[in-house]
Design an enzyme around this catalytic site. Structure first.
Site, PDB file in Angstrom:
ATOM      1  CB  SER A  94      90.430 -50.592  17.949  1.00  0.00           C
ATOM      2  OG  SER A  94      90.218 -50.877  19.327  1.00  0.00           O
TER       3      SER A  94
ATOM      4  CE1 TYR B  81      89.450 -45.063  19.499  1.00  0.00           C
ATOM      5  CE2 TYR B  81      88.869 -47.341  19.954  1.00  0.00           C
ATOM      6  CZ  TYR B  81      89.831 -46.385  19.665  1.00  0.00           C
ATOM      7  OH  TYR B  81      91.149 -46.737  19.527  1.00  0.00           O
TER       8      TYR B  81
END
Ligand SMILES: NC(=O)c1ccc[n+]([C@@H]2O[C@H](COP(=O)([O-])OP(=O)(O)OC[C@H]3O[C@@H](n4cnc5c(N)ncnc54)[C@H](O)[C@@H]3O)[C@@H](O)[C@H]2O)c1
Length: 277
Positions: free
Chosen positions: A143, A156
């Site tokens: 990401s 995350y």
């Protein structure tokens, strides 16, 4: 890998978002796509979309955060198909905003199991058969949050930095073999990642604010990732926001910190407005 015709491709998290559109595109190019997801309904929708286009696919209900399920899935694929040519570790989950002190440890561990261990176990389970192919590719989804840390999203960020570290190290380990390794860094992509996540507060406002800031469609993101597999890219930034973030993290990490804190304040303010409108 120039051509996906007759290739056997595993895609995790194919019941929604980028996984779904990669599956549709690769099946349309003649690949047999083996699709897994924890969400059976989503998987069946993807399957129908592929079959409408006369593509070949098979679906498997698998929780990528469950080690036993992952190795059983790989064993059943290898027993039936003998090998795979491409592994796309795409499945992932998000978590709503929570500081380190607020986040329940069980949710932190769950997210790491899904986003990090899911990638590692799939890779270990399929690597041997992939090394027997004339050419093969492993594609792992990190990401932009694998490039920079942000507040209230520690689990995350930890998971996506881990995917990046795993993928970069694996790429060097596999140098000189037939297996290309690509790390994917999406920016904001219009998928269900936020609505599917665990939320502690303000779910609707958070989802609405996410939908306002995403700038790349899931189908466009799928096309960018597939092109990166064809080019054997080491790393691919998906979307203009991801390209800008990468540039900024390399150029000026201190500016990135300042921008993140300002964007977080803006995001919170607009989310609060969403709640009241
Ligand atoms: N959408 C974004 O803005 C964005 C940005 C950066 C990275 N990513 C990453 O891209 C990947 C794809 O996500 P997406 O954006 O298409 O979201 P999505 O929610 O639309 O798709 C993710 C899929 O993964 C599946 N999944 C979740 N937990 C699972 C589990 N335990 N086992 C099996 N399947 C599971 C979901 O059911 C869903 O079908 C994820 O790894 C995500 O973290 C997304």
């Amino acid at each position: 890998m120039k051509n996906f015709n007759q290739k056997i491709i595993v895609i995790t998290g194919a019941g929604s978002g980028m996984g779904r559109y990669m599956a549709i595109r690769l099946a349309a190019e003649g690949a047999t796509v083996l699709l897994s997801d924890i969400n059976e309904e989503g998987l069946n929708e993807t399957k129908s979309m592929i079959e409408e286009g006369k593509g070949l696919c098979k679906t498997y209900k698998v929780d990528v955060g469950d080690k036993e399920q992952v190795y059983a899935f790989a064993a059943s694929v290898i027993a039936e198909f003998k090998y795979i040519d491409v592994l796309i570790n795409n499945a992932g989950m998000s978590i709503g905003e929570a500081t380190l002190n607020e986040i329940p440890l069980a949710d932190f561990e769950k997210l790491i199991n899904v986003n990090m261990w899911g990638v590692i176990h799939h890779t270990k389970a399929f690597l041997d058969v992939m090394l027997t192919r004339p050419e093969a590719a492993i594609v792992n989804t990190s990401s932009v949050f694998g490039l920079m840390g942000i507040p209230s999203q520690i689990p995350y960020c930890v998971s996506k930095f881990a995917v990046r570290g795993f993928t970069d190290s694996l790429r060097l380990e596999l140098k000189g073999t037939n297996v290309a390794v690509t790390c994917v860094h999406p920016g904001g992509i219009d998928t269900n990642i936020v609505s599917n996540g665990i939320h502690y507060k303000d779910k609707e406002a958070t989802v609405a604010q996410f939908k306002r800031v995403v700038i790349t469609s899931a189908d466009k993101a799928a096309a960018i990732i597939i092109s990166a597999i064809q080019k054997k890219s080491k790393r691919v930034m998906v979307g203009p926001d991801a390209k800008l973030i990468r540039f900024m993290t390399q150029l000026s990490p201190n500016t990135v910190d300042r921008v993140i804190l300002k964007r977080k304040a803006d995001f919170d303010r607009k989310k609060a407005l969403n709640k009241t409108t």
